[in-house]
Design an enzyme around this catalytic site. Structure first.
Site, mmCIF file in Angstrom:
data_model
loop_
_atom_site.group_PDB
_atom_site.id
_atom_site.type_symbol
_atom_site.label_atom_id
_atom_site.label_comp_id
_atom_site.label_asym_id
_atom_site.label_seq_id
_atom_site.Cartn_x
_atom_site.Cartn_y
_atom_site.Cartn_z
ATOM 1 N N GLU A 82 0.829 -1.065 -0.116
ATOM 2 C CA GLU A 82 0.071 0.039 0.131
ATOM 3 C C GLU A 82 0.786 1.277 0.227
ATOM 4 O O GLU A 82 0.425 2.301 -0.378
ATOM 5 C CB GLU A 82 -0.983 0.054 1.187
ATOM 6 C CG GLU A 82 -2.086 -1.143 0.925
ATOM 7 C CD GLU A 82 -3.406 -0.944 1.754
ATOM 8 O OE1 GLU A 82 -3.743 0.475 1.999
ATOM 9 O OE2 GLU A 82 -3.639 -1.824 2.386
ATOM 10 N N GLU A 113 10.630 -20.695 7.419
ATOM 11 C CA GLU A 113 11.184 -19.843 8.278
ATOM 12 C C GLU A 113 12.371 -20.354 9.153
ATOM 13 O O GLU A 113 13.123 -19.726 9.679
ATOM 14 C CB GLU A 113 10.132 -19.401 9.351
ATOM 15 C CG GLU A 113 9.569 -20.314 10.429
ATOM 16 C CD GLU A 113 8.657 -20.018 11.420
ATOM 17 O OE1 GLU A 113 8.920 -20.014 12.594
ATOM 18 O OE2 GLU A 113 7.658 -19.481 11.036
#
Length: 300
Positions: A82, A113
């Protein structure tokens, strides 16, 4: 309890939670979310320092690189996507690096991860360097992928920000700017997408917004570098032009059309610049800051 496992601690207050009524469970969950936000309050000075590093990197032609795994990676992704829309920053200047890649947006897996070597390789593959700023997020602060990525960024001379929920975590100890979000134990033990995730989202929203402000993309409380690429945003941008330039909606719309829907030059045009070239010149002289451009024109 060790400081390094605070986010994994089982809070005894919630023993027997599965037998509680719906309202009691939801109230407990909301209290956890509030604690996540409370944790951000004490981190405000560090968030400000991190925003300064990010703004400096972008102003120097570098990149803001978000790094995360699992939920922190997804939270970082939403913020990163955004920023170009909200503040008009070039899309190639905002980068998201996730353990497992963007495939994790379709199926979130835990294994990637743990791969520190891949974290290092992914940062090196970006060609990260001294102009860049890496913001590395992990609830525990020990996630191998994210810690290795931060180390690779430091080794390349990049500025580094570490965001974690446990004091003393490697991600905080090794970052140039450590941001501790001590949200504590989750209502559902270890479910760090909740309070810790709320704290991470708030901190990243604050960090990126302050970067936008310091780069001159906010005037008063308006986003004056928004990418106006749909009807809603064009209408919003036109209202911003009218409000700041002190003109009516028709004049603001005309300025927006002349400026090809770029808000900053549209404001300067509506405020009295002779043409688009002059508007851009005022902005160039002011470093892209609308307030300074208006002052050059003799406007308050």
């Amino acid at each position: 309890m060790s400081a390094l496992v605070a986010t994994e601690h089982a809070d005894p207050r919630y023993a027997g939670l599965d037998g509680w009524g719906d309202a009691a469970i939801l109230s407990a969950l909301l209290d956890g979310q509030k604690r996540g936000l409370d944790a951000v309050t004490t981190a405000i000075p560090e968030i400000a320092k991190a925003a300064a590093l990010g703004a400096q990197a972008l102003q120097a032609g570098g990149r803001l690189i978000y790094v995360g795994a699992g939920s922190p990676g997804l939270i970082a992704l939403t913020d990163a996507l955004e920023i170009p829309q909200t503040y008009g920053i070039a899309r190639d200047r905002i980068v998201i690096v996730m353990a497992g890649g963007l495939a994790m947006t379709q199926e979130l897996l835990g294994g990637p991860e743990d791969d520190g070597a891949q974290g290092e390789a992914d940062l090196k593959a970006l060609g990260i360097g001294p102009k860049d700023c890496a913001v590395c997020i992990s609830a525990s602060g020990t996630t191998r992928y994210t810690v290795a990525a931060l180390r690779a960024a430091k080794a390349a001379g990049a500025r580094t920000v570490g965001i974690a929920g446990n004091g003393g975590a490697p991600l905080l100890a090794e970052a140039d700017v450590p941001i501790l979000l001590a949200s504590g134990a989750e209502v559902i033990s270890g479910s760090t997408r909740m309070a810790a995730g709320t704290a991470q989202k708030a901190a990243l929203n604050m960090l990126s917004t302050l970067i936008g402000v310091r780069m001159g993309h906010v005037h008063d409380n308006f986003m004056v570098n928004v990418t106006a690429d749909n009807d809603k945003l064009i209408l919003r941008a036109t209202g911003i032009v009218a409000r700041i330039a002190g003109v009516g909606p028709e004049d603001a719309a005309r300025a927006m059309e002349m400026a090809r829907n770029e808000v900053k030059p549209a404001i300067v045009l509506a405020a009295g610049a002779k043409n688009l070239s002059e508007a851009r010149e005022f902005l160039a002289q002011s470093g892209g800051v609308v307030r300074k451009a208006l002052a050059l024109m003799g406007r308050p």
